[in-house]
Each structure stands twice: as C-alpha cells, then as structure tokens.
Design a protein around this motif. Sequence first.
Motif, PDB file in Angstrom:
ATOM      1  N   ALA A   1      -2.158   4.061 -19.774  1.00 34.84           N
ATOM      2  CA  ALA A   1      -0.785   3.577 -19.625  1.00 34.84           C
ATOM      3  C   ALA A   1      -0.685   2.104 -20.021  1.00 34.84           C
ATOM      4  O   ALA A   1      -1.320   1.254 -19.397  1.00 34.84           O
ATOM      5  CB  ALA A   1      -0.317   3.756 -18.179  1.00 34.84           C
ATOM      6  N   PRO A   2       0.115   1.762 -21.025  1.00 43.49           N
ATOM      7  CA  PRO A   2       0.209   0.367 -21.458  1.00 43.49           C
ATOM      8  C   PRO A   2       0.965  -0.519 -20.474  1.00 43.49           C
ATOM      9  O   PRO A   2       0.852  -1.746 -20.538  1.00 43.49           O
ATOM     10  CB  PRO A   2       0.972   0.472 -22.793  1.00 43.49           C
ATOM     11  N   ASP A   3       1.716   0.105 -19.553  1.00 44.18           N
ATOM     12  CA  ASP A   3       2.513  -0.678 -18.605  1.00 44.18           C
ATOM     13  C   ASP A   3       1.877  -0.723 -17.219  1.00 44.18           C
ATOM     14  O   ASP A   3       2.562  -0.987 -16.229  1.00 44.18           O
ATOM     15  CB  ASP A   3       3.945  -0.138 -18.520  1.00 44.18           C
ATOM     16  N   ILE A   4       0.563  -0.468 -17.138  1.00 50.52           N
ATOM     17  CA  ILE A   4      -0.161  -0.556 -15.873  1.00 50.52           C
ATOM     18  C   ILE A   4      -1.383  -1.443 -16.057  1.00 50.52           C
ATOM     19  O   ILE A   4      -2.196  -1.217 -16.949  1.00 50.52           O
ATOM     20  CB  ILE A   4      -0.619   0.832 -15.376  1.00 50.52           C
ATOM     21  N   ASP A   5      -1.488  -2.469 -15.213  1.00 50.11           N
ATOM     22  CA  ASP A   5      -2.700  -3.298 -15.140  1.00 50.11           C
ATOM     23  C   ASP A   5      -3.610  -2.643 -14.115  1.00 50.11           C
ATOM     24  O   ASP A   5      -3.488  -2.884 -12.911  1.00 50.11           O
ATOM     25  CB  ASP A   5      -2.317  -4.723 -14.731  1.00 50.11           C
TER      26      ASP A   5
ATOM     27  N   ALA B   1       1.441   9.580 -17.062  1.00 47.38           N
ATOM     28  CA  ALA B   1       1.136   8.251 -16.533  1.00 47.38           C
ATOM     29  C   ALA B   1       2.402   7.432 -16.322  1.00 47.38           C
ATOM     30  O   ALA B   1       2.473   6.606 -15.398  1.00 47.38           O
ATOM     31  CB  ALA B   1       0.187   7.515 -17.478  1.00 47.38           C
ATOM     32  N   HIS B   2       3.414   7.674 -17.158  1.00 46.27           N
ATOM     33  CA  HIS B   2       4.643   6.880 -17.058  1.00 46.27           C
ATOM     34  C   HIS B   2       5.398   7.174 -15.768  1.00 46.27           C
ATOM     35  O   HIS B   2       6.068   6.298 -15.223  1.00 46.27           O
ATOM     36  CB  HIS B   2       5.534   7.137 -18.266  1.00 46.27           C
ATOM     37  N   PHE B   3       5.296   8.396 -15.249  1.00 47.92           N
ATOM     38  CA  PHE B   3       5.910   8.698 -13.956  1.00 47.92           C
ATOM     39  C   PHE B   3       5.308   7.786 -12.885  1.00 47.92           C
ATOM     40  O   PHE B   3       6.031   7.251 -12.026  1.00 47.92           O
ATOM     41  CB  PHE B   3       5.683  10.163 -13.580  1.00 47.92           C
ATOM     42  N   TYR B   4       4.001   7.614 -12.912  1.00 46.82           N
ATOM     43  CA  TYR B   4       3.328   6.760 -11.934  1.00 46.82           C
ATOM     44  C   TYR B   4       3.691   5.297 -12.152  1.00 46.82           C
ATOM     45  O   TYR B   4       3.937   4.559 -11.186  1.00 46.82           O
ATOM     46  CB  TYR B   4       1.809   6.953 -12.018  1.00 46.82           C
TER      47      TYR B   4
ATOM     48  N   ALA C   1       0.845  -1.192   0.000  1.00 48.77           N
ATOM     49  CA  ALA C   1       0.000   0.000   0.000  1.00 48.77           C
ATOM     50  C   ALA C   1       0.882   1.245   0.000  1.00 48.77           C
ATOM     51  O   ALA C   1       1.737   1.411   0.876  1.00 48.77           O
ATOM     52  CB  ALA C   1      -0.916  -0.007   1.216  1.00 48.77           C
ATOM     53  N   LEU C   2       0.653   2.125  -0.966  1.00 47.36           N
ATOM     54  CA  LEU C   2       1.531   3.277  -1.172  1.00 47.36           C
ATOM     55  C   LEU C   2       0.930   4.604  -0.725  1.00 47.36           C
ATOM     56  O   LEU C   2       1.611   5.627  -0.776  1.00 47.36           O
ATOM     57  CB  LEU C   2       1.898   3.393  -2.657  1.00 47.36           C
ATOM     58  N   GLY C   3      -0.330   4.607  -0.305  1.00 47.69           N
ATOM     59  CA  GLY C   3      -0.947   5.867   0.057  1.00 47.69           C
ATOM     60  C   GLY C   3      -1.383   6.629  -1.178  1.00 47.69           C
ATOM     61  O   GLY C   3      -1.605   6.060  -2.246  1.00 47.69           O
ATOM     62  N   GLU C   4      -1.507   7.944  -1.044  1.00 53.47           N
ATOM     63  CA  GLU C   4      -1.977   8.791  -2.135  1.00 53.47           C
ATOM     64  C   GLU C   4      -0.785   9.267  -2.960  1.00 53.47           C
ATOM     65  O   GLU C   4      -0.192  10.317  -2.698  1.00 53.47           O
ATOM     66  CB  GLU C   4      -2.779   9.965  -1.575  1.00 53.47           C
ATOM     67  N   VAL C   5      -0.457   8.493  -3.967  1.00 53.47           N
ATOM     68  CA  VAL C   5       0.736   8.773  -4.775  1.00 53.47           C
ATOM     69  C   VAL C   5       0.604  10.101  -5.511  1.00 53.47           C
ATOM     70  O   VAL C   5       1.611  10.746  -5.829  1.00 53.47           O
ATOM     71  CB  VAL C   5       0.996   7.621  -5.766  1.00 53.47           C
ATOM     72  N   VAL C   6      -0.611  10.550  -5.753  1.00 56.61           N
ATOM     73  CA  VAL C   6      -0.822  11.816  -6.449  1.00 56.61           C
ATOM     74  C   VAL C   6      -0.153  12.979  -5.727  1.00 56.61           C
ATOM     75  O   VAL C   6       0.234  13.979  -6.350  1.00 56.61           O
ATOM     76  CB  VAL C   6      -2.336  12.084  -6.637  1.00 56.61           C
ATOM     77  N   HIS C   7       0.022  12.868  -4.411  1.00 59.46           N
ATOM     78  CA  HIS C   7       0.631  13.940  -3.621  1.00 59.46           C
ATOM     79  C   HIS C   7       2.127  13.739  -3.399  1.00 59.46           C
ATOM     80  O   HIS C   7       2.766  14.590  -2.775  1.00 59.46           O
ATOM     81  CB  HIS C   7      -0.068  14.051  -2.268  1.00 59.46           C
ATOM     82  N   LEU C   8       2.671  12.637  -3.859  1.00 59.36           N
ATOM     83  CA  LEU C   8       4.081  12.325  -3.614  1.00 59.36           C
ATOM     84  C   LEU C   8       5.009  13.416  -4.144  1.00 59.36           C
ATOM     85  O   LEU C   8       5.995  13.792  -3.491  1.00 59.36           O
ATOM     86  CB  LEU C   8       4.420  10.971  -4.245  1.00 59.36           C
ATOM     87  N   TRP C   9       4.694  13.940  -5.323  1.00 60.09           N
ATOM     88  CA  TRP C   9       5.612  14.877  -5.996  1.00 60.09           C
ATOM     89  C   TRP C   9       5.807  16.159  -5.211  1.00 60.09           C
ATOM     90  O   TRP C   9       6.941  16.678  -5.136  1.00 60.09           O
ATOM     91  CB  TRP C   9       5.085  15.165  -7.398  1.00 60.09           C
ATOM     92  N   GLN C  10       4.737  16.676  -4.598  1.00 59.69           N
ATOM     93  CA  GLN C  10       4.859  17.920  -3.847  1.00 59.69           C
ATOM     94  C   GLN C  10       5.140  17.668  -2.370  1.00 59.69           C
ATOM     95  O   GLN C  10       6.127  18.155  -1.819  1.00 59.69           O
ATOM     96  CB  GLN C  10       3.577  18.757  -3.986  1.00 59.69           C
TER      97      GLN C  10
END
Length: 317
Positions: free
Chosen positions: A144-148, A109-112, A30-39
């Motif tokens: 994203a083709p590399d995300i299931d 999407a590729h960053f994620y 479980a990674l949490g809210e990755v959307v906020h990771l960058w800031q």
Amino acid sequence: MARVLFLGGLGRSGTTLVERLLGELPGVCALGEVVHLWQRDLRDDERCGCGARFSACAFWRRVGQYAFGGWHNVDVDRVHALRDAVERTRHIPRLATAVEAPDEVHEYAHFYARVYTAAAEIAGAKVVVDSSKHSALAHVLRWAPDIDLRVVHVVRDARGVAYSWTKTVSRPETDGADEMTRYSPGRSALLWNAHNAAFGLLAKRGVAVHRMRYEEFLADPRSALLELGDFAGLRLTDQDLDFLGDGYADLGVGHSAAGNPMRFTVGRLPLRRDDAWKRSLPRNQRRLVGTVCAPMLRAYGYPLSVTSPDSPLEENR
C-alpha cells in the motif's frame, strides 16, 4: 500517509497486552484486530473495547463517516472476496516474491488504509496500532503506497503459546455466546513455525520489522515501550510512562475493534509472566512442541531444555 504499527505473530503471543500498553502512549491510537472489523463489527455488531456495540460507539461512527461517508457504504461482501483472493497464508510466497502486486491486493489494502487514516485523524494520533497479527495481511499491507508500515514481530515461547491455545476462553463481546478458537499443541506448533517464519520473510523484503520477545517485554515493559516508541517515530519521555507502576499498568478505556478479552480491561492490570504451561501442559505435549519448533526456538534465544516445576528432569535435550 498513515503510520501504522502492525503487531504480528501467532495468536496467544501477548499482542493484546502490548497493544493496550501502546494505546496509553501519547500520539497513539490502538485499534485492535482490524482484520476482524468487517465481519465481527460491521456484520455482527459485536462490542467495541469501550463496551458499546460497534454501531453505537461514537469513535467508530466518526471513523466510518470520515473513511467511507458512513459504514453503510462499505461493501463487506467485496472485502471478504478480496480477503479470500489475497489474504491467506498460502498466498505469502506469491506476495513476497512478486515484482508488482495484482490490483486485488491494492484494492484490499486500500480499505485498511482508509480506516487507519480516518482513525488517526479522529483520534489526533501520529501512530495507529493494528494488532491483527496475520502474517498474510502484513504482506498485503506492504504494497500500500499510502501506509507507512512498521511491523512489531511479537514472539512468545511456542510451548506457552501451545498451552494457551488449549484453554477454553469465552468471548465477552458476544455476551458469552461464543468461545475463542482452540488448537491442539501439534497444530499450534506448526502454525507457530509458519507465522513467525513469514514475518522473517517480510523483513527480507525491506519492511521495517522489530522483533520482540513477549517474556522480555513483561520483564521490563518500560524499556520495551521506549524502544517501541523509537521504532514508531515517537519522542517519549519518562512522564509518558507514568501509567506503569511496579508490576502493573493503569489502563483507560480503549476502542479495540476485536481481540482477546483483555481489551475490555479498565483500571489496574497486573503485569506478570505466565509460565503455567511448564506445570500444566503435559510433558509429552511440551516435548512435541519443543521438537517441532526447536530450530526457531533456538534462533529466538529460547532454551530447548525446560525444567518442569514438578520435576527435576530436563526436557528436549
């Protein structure tokens, strides 16, 4: 290809609890809210769910090294520019109807995807959980083709969500310096409609979406987790759920990048339904939210008539 269980819905719908319990399952990270990771993490160096500053967390250091050769190689300004260009609620109609997504969508999407793949590798996990919730991000990730991508659409009664958004909640990761955002009941009702509708649209675009009512999850978390495990492609046994007891869950240390304060909880966590909104949300506000959200409340199986504990009268008839 990274297998991602994306928890979606409007904030204050219980996604952090769902994430924490999923994180106790074997083969899940479980990674949490990755959307906020960058800031919040890369820029502000806030605290990981383990309690350490992001820059001092061994898990996230290894993820950054595997994904980017070190977090210093991530152009955060570029990530933010891409977010502003493609990951906004107003972009959802374009993302949902496009025959092919623009290059900016794939780049963002590729960053994620790189973070997900690295986290799965470092943790030895089959599935990573991202509880970012944002409907626009889910619509981006589907390209994203590399995300299931497998989306768990978590729904909570709009009136309970509205009451939660009125509360003053500090953010421990900032050492008490900041508080979580608050919305008026009217605004949260509009957001509840918009975000939940966006996940319905995602399902119509061929993405695997499993809708789950938060209240039902709390009523029988064991059955709900087994169902989510099947959806994620995991083979769970009863022994895998030994961390669940009668009305509680025993939680270990996690590495949530962002989320509500529950992500810092370690040890025994009571599992109980919170219906305080029936008593504490003023009647006129309950009626407002119930009226604005009535069509979707009905579609999700919620009663429109609600009896307040301090009144025998029913509302929203």
